[in-house]
Scaffold this active site. Sequence first.
Site, PDB file in Angstrom:
ATOM      1  N   GLY A   1       0.843  -1.169   0.076  1.00 55.42           N
ATOM      2  CA  GLY A   1      -0.066   0.206   0.034  1.00 55.42           C
ATOM      3  C   GLY A   1       0.797   1.417   0.177  1.00 55.42           C
ATOM      4  O   GLY A   1       0.352   2.301  -0.424  1.00 55.42           O
TER       5      GLY A   1
ATOM      6  N   GLN B   1       1.334   7.487   3.735  1.00 56.08           N
ATOM      7  CA  GLN B   1       1.649   6.749   4.772  1.00 56.08           C
ATOM      8  C   GLN B   1       1.593   7.397   6.167  1.00 56.08           C
ATOM      9  O   GLN B   1       1.201   6.777   7.147  1.00 56.08           O
ATOM     10  CB  GLN B   1       3.218   6.346   4.567  1.00 56.08           C
ATOM     11  CG  GLN B   1       3.155   5.374   3.428  1.00 56.08           C
ATOM     12  CD  GLN B   1       4.517   4.471   3.909  1.00 56.08           C
ATOM     13  OE1 GLN B   1       4.094   3.403   4.851  1.00 56.08           O
ATOM     14  NE2 GLN B   1       5.512   4.384   3.364  1.00 56.08           N
TER      15      GLN B   1
ATOM     16  N   LYS C   1      15.278   7.076   4.816  1.00 55.50           N
ATOM     17  CA  LYS C   1      15.522   6.562   6.173  1.00 55.50           C
ATOM     18  C   LYS C   1      14.146   5.605   6.700  1.00 55.50           C
ATOM     19  O   LYS C   1      14.277   4.769   7.302  1.00 55.50           O
ATOM     20  CB  LYS C   1      15.738   7.417   7.500  1.00 55.50           C
ATOM     21  CG  LYS C   1      16.870   8.295   7.359  1.00 55.50           C
ATOM     22  CD  LYS C   1      17.428   8.703   8.618  1.00 55.50           C
ATOM     23  CE  LYS C   1      16.798   9.898   8.996  1.00 55.50           C
ATOM     24  NZ  LYS C   1      17.383  10.375  10.566  1.00 55.50           N
TER      25      LYS C   1
ATOM     26  N   GLU D   1       6.618   3.032   9.952  1.00 52.82           N
ATOM     27  CA  GLU D   1       6.405   2.976  11.285  1.00 52.82           C
ATOM     28  C   GLU D   1       6.262   4.150  12.145  1.00 52.82           C
ATOM     29  O   GLU D   1       5.444   4.358  13.076  1.00 52.82           O
ATOM     30  CB  GLU D   1       7.631   2.140  11.823  1.00 52.82           C
ATOM     31  CG  GLU D   1       8.185   0.891  10.957  1.00 52.82           C
ATOM     32  CD  GLU D   1       7.220  -0.305  10.795  1.00 52.82           C
ATOM     33  OE1 GLU D   1       6.158  -0.173  11.413  1.00 52.82           O
ATOM     34  OE2 GLU D   1       7.359  -1.019   9.734  1.00 52.82           O
TER      35      GLU D   1
END
Lengths: 741, 327
Positions: free
Chosen positions: A476, A641, A704, A708
């Site tokens: 995704g 995201q 990087k 998360e």
Amino acid sequence: MKAQDKQIGAPMNRVDGRLKVTGGAKYSAEYELPNMAYAVLVGSTIAKGRLTSIDAKAAEKAPGVLAVVTHFNSPKVPGFDTAGKDPSQPATVGGPLKIFKDDKIRYNDQVIAVVVADSWERARYAARLVKAQYAQEKHKTNLEASVSDAFLPTAAKKNPKHPMNDYQRGQVDAYKTGAIKLESEYVIPTEVHHPMELQSITAHWEAPDRLTLYDKTQGTMATRRDFAKEWNLPEENVKVIATFVGGAFGNALHSWPHESAAIIAAKVVNRPVKLMLTREQMFTNVGYRPYTWQKLGMSATPDGKITAITHESIGQTSTYEEFTESTLAQTRMMYQSPNVTTRYRLASLDVCSPIWMRGPGEATGAFALESAMDEMAHMLNLDPLEFRLRNYTEQDPEKNKPWSTKFLKECYQLGAERVGWNKRQLKPGSLRDGEWLIGYGMGVGTFGAHRGAATVGAQLLPDGTVLLQCATTDIGPGTGTVMTQIAAETLGLDPKKIRFELGNSSFPKAGTQGGSSTVNSVGPATQEACLALKEKLRTLAGAAFASAKKEDVTLTDGYLTLAGNAGARVPYADLIKQGGDKAVTVEAKPGPEGQQYSMYSFSVHFAEVRVHELTGEVRVSKLVSCADAGTIVNEKTAGNQMKGGAVGGIGMALMEAAHIDDRFGRYVTKDFADYHVPVHADSPDVQVAFVNKPDPHVNNLGTKGIGEIAIIGVAPAIANAVFNATGKRIRELPITPDKLI
Amino acid sequence: MNQFQYVRPSKPQAAIEAVTKDANATFIAGGTNLVDLMKRGIATPQKLVDINRLPLNKIEKENNGLRIGALALNSAVADDKLVRQKQPLLALALNAGASAQLRNMATVGGNMLQRTRCSYFYDLAMPCNKREPGTGCGALEGINRMHAIFGFSDKCIAVHPSDMSVALVALDATVLVSGPKGERRIPFADFHRLPGDTPEKDTNLEKGELITAVDIPDGPFTKHVHYQKVRERASYAFALLSVAAALDIENNTIKAARLAMGGVAHKPWRLTAAEQVLVGKPATEATFRQAAEVAMQGAKAFKHNAYKLKLGPNTIVQALRTAAAAA
């Protein structure tokens, strides 16, 4: 977008966006194969014990039923028989559940049978006719009741250098003697990933020793390895296809019983078998963020310097597998404290194994750490942002290494401005708008900038397009899109002339999509494969190109061209005649930079919440997420995201919780009426800001990782804002109205 | 799914007959709850009598009141000009329920007949007297955060999930029913049952009886109304607790009041004693608080739902405040 534009950093639309919104993208449950059969799982209704019998007669006689496979009649799965590895022994680190191997029930709704029929409806009907008898044993599903049995993970016991071992710098538990100290306990309930796409698989034995899987997985290579091992097959005999994955958030990082069941079923009926879980089974059989208890002690000087932190956690795992996660990692490196102690423990319960869920471990740990930071700032009568600045780490205090890059202060500044941090009052309950109390809170997140080896194949096709292939998946985030951008920029080619294919284990190999590592790993491989392709074409392009530098060579409109030399134009056809259409395959690997630097992405989230004074309802009215994630390849997909993670964080903070009734060892939250995830009305227009400065050490692209850190720190930001609004400190998530009135 | 027969009569009498004659037949309208129950094996009808072709979807003026056909869609009622003008509380309650998609399918009759959302009821492997009489109540000593504080029995502590019904009981609606023995009118407050010893029965409808319409008498509650629904997310969730409030205020004095709660009992919970406290008093916070206290008399909590003892009165106050302030 034109070829001459800069591609890296451009907010390019998703290359597969049209396919996705028109239904053209094919997900694992959408493959139709000739002679396909359909499988439905039957789950146990007890949490622990033995199966004494299964009555499948009625199911077998039901219309269209081809087989009912159970422990009593399952073919032997050769890879299950590795001697001495009894999955029921918690003494070993364990492995995925070996279904139908024995009569043991290890958790409620464990797969005890798979019903195969000529239609899904018929399989589902027959599945309800299967009746099991059990010899029930006393189960344990409550972590709080198992705290005294908590243990150090076996991997840590065996290896003193394992990161799950107890950690200390300075004095042990030094906070206890600190001048100003706090000690708080925090609880995160079980949370379930629940991607929109249900877990599904189509298993097809193309020959007795050749298996093709259309599977929902985050790692085609890992799934191939797991099932090749399960069936003692050479890896090349197993092919895993996952072209599109409809979200996963970590639950497709592991191989699960339904996959084994579909493969066994396909073997039994000798037909391709499709199996899709129900939403209820998504609660019970494909992992979750584990219920975790934490205790955090902290001491500080009156002028706001942290003197010590002790952070302990106990996470839930199953009896057959020791699942661990980095709950305590952030505490060891985020703040400048001379004394830090961490202790990580597990409690084995009669439940399905957990699995990493977005921001794994760190998101759980950050709830305790960042809440405690807010509590301490309040005790010190300090602005929580100022308190964090006073304890900012300019190098990694855990590893004593320089950061590869750290632009967290820039994130603080960006976020504080956008949320209007200056409106925040030190005294809780100071701001209101009519019946709504208003508060501001912040939470910090970090996650390792991981990079692994990856290989990409690049090929010039006769129609002038460049085909790139890699086994990586795209769950995704827009992997295919950003790789197309990286390739376009490297080749100097229009992105429309590039096709990046992924999600197939037969493609050049790559790691699993997880741990925010894909762009860090596959990005450089794409870049290097494109450079290698240009170099190869240059050598075929004749005299004018003989001494050209590959940076000057570009692919444009059907010709290989050379910067500064308009006459140097070789048509693709000429190159292809000489073998220019053969793929080049390049592997890119991390170097020693990980030894020299401490490499992390950082984020900070600022929340403004409104809490109703009478009903205790919480609404997040503003959420600002700022990230130091290195180079942003595509601000649009990267922004997606961040927003997705922020919304996930709202769920974590305010509503998500899966509850087990411990009397039955069985979930009572088994659908979206009971397990709430945020709806649109719960999400403000999340504002995202990136520092967007390259990290020169992780890879050449300067990336990087984002996935998360998008969620890590969001829940404590909201919890801290609730405290600022109400003066109520909620240390057990989710923060529901009943806890606030 | 279980095999079942499907018929689609075009006359009410034929539909009533079809269900009356067949022990395992049931009506289906929008199907937004029944189909879920069938998928999970909780409802296993052998015959579905689809009533969607019956002419029962009109919303019209009738004898000093409003008559809403049983097949009128939730979304159609919520958007109806007459409803919004005469009974705005009903529109508010409807729009607080479910999602736009569900409201476009669900009917007024079906909404009233929704079954509880108790998770023990929904799991065939758990005990539930409502689903399988005699197996026990899973929620009584289980996870009962969502459960009743009024009118429960030791056989069942489930709550009724409908928002619409909370408004209808407050508005003194009447349910019109047609059955094998003819027609009858059931006051809304008597339509749903308390669980007692037979929690498997949600309502006082008899076998074969078909809801044809709901009558709502005209009243003064056209302005000062509010439906306050408390839930942990902003939309698309069943109520932790809800309050329907309707006031008639003149010169800041309450002339008439209606109050009902949802999410607290096996049926929509009318608060007549609290209404009496309100009447004749000034529309102030103190009055509202006093009514809220009276409303909660007799409430009793279980292990996980004690918060409702405080959320209840708070929500009543909030609903009354908002209703009083409505311009």
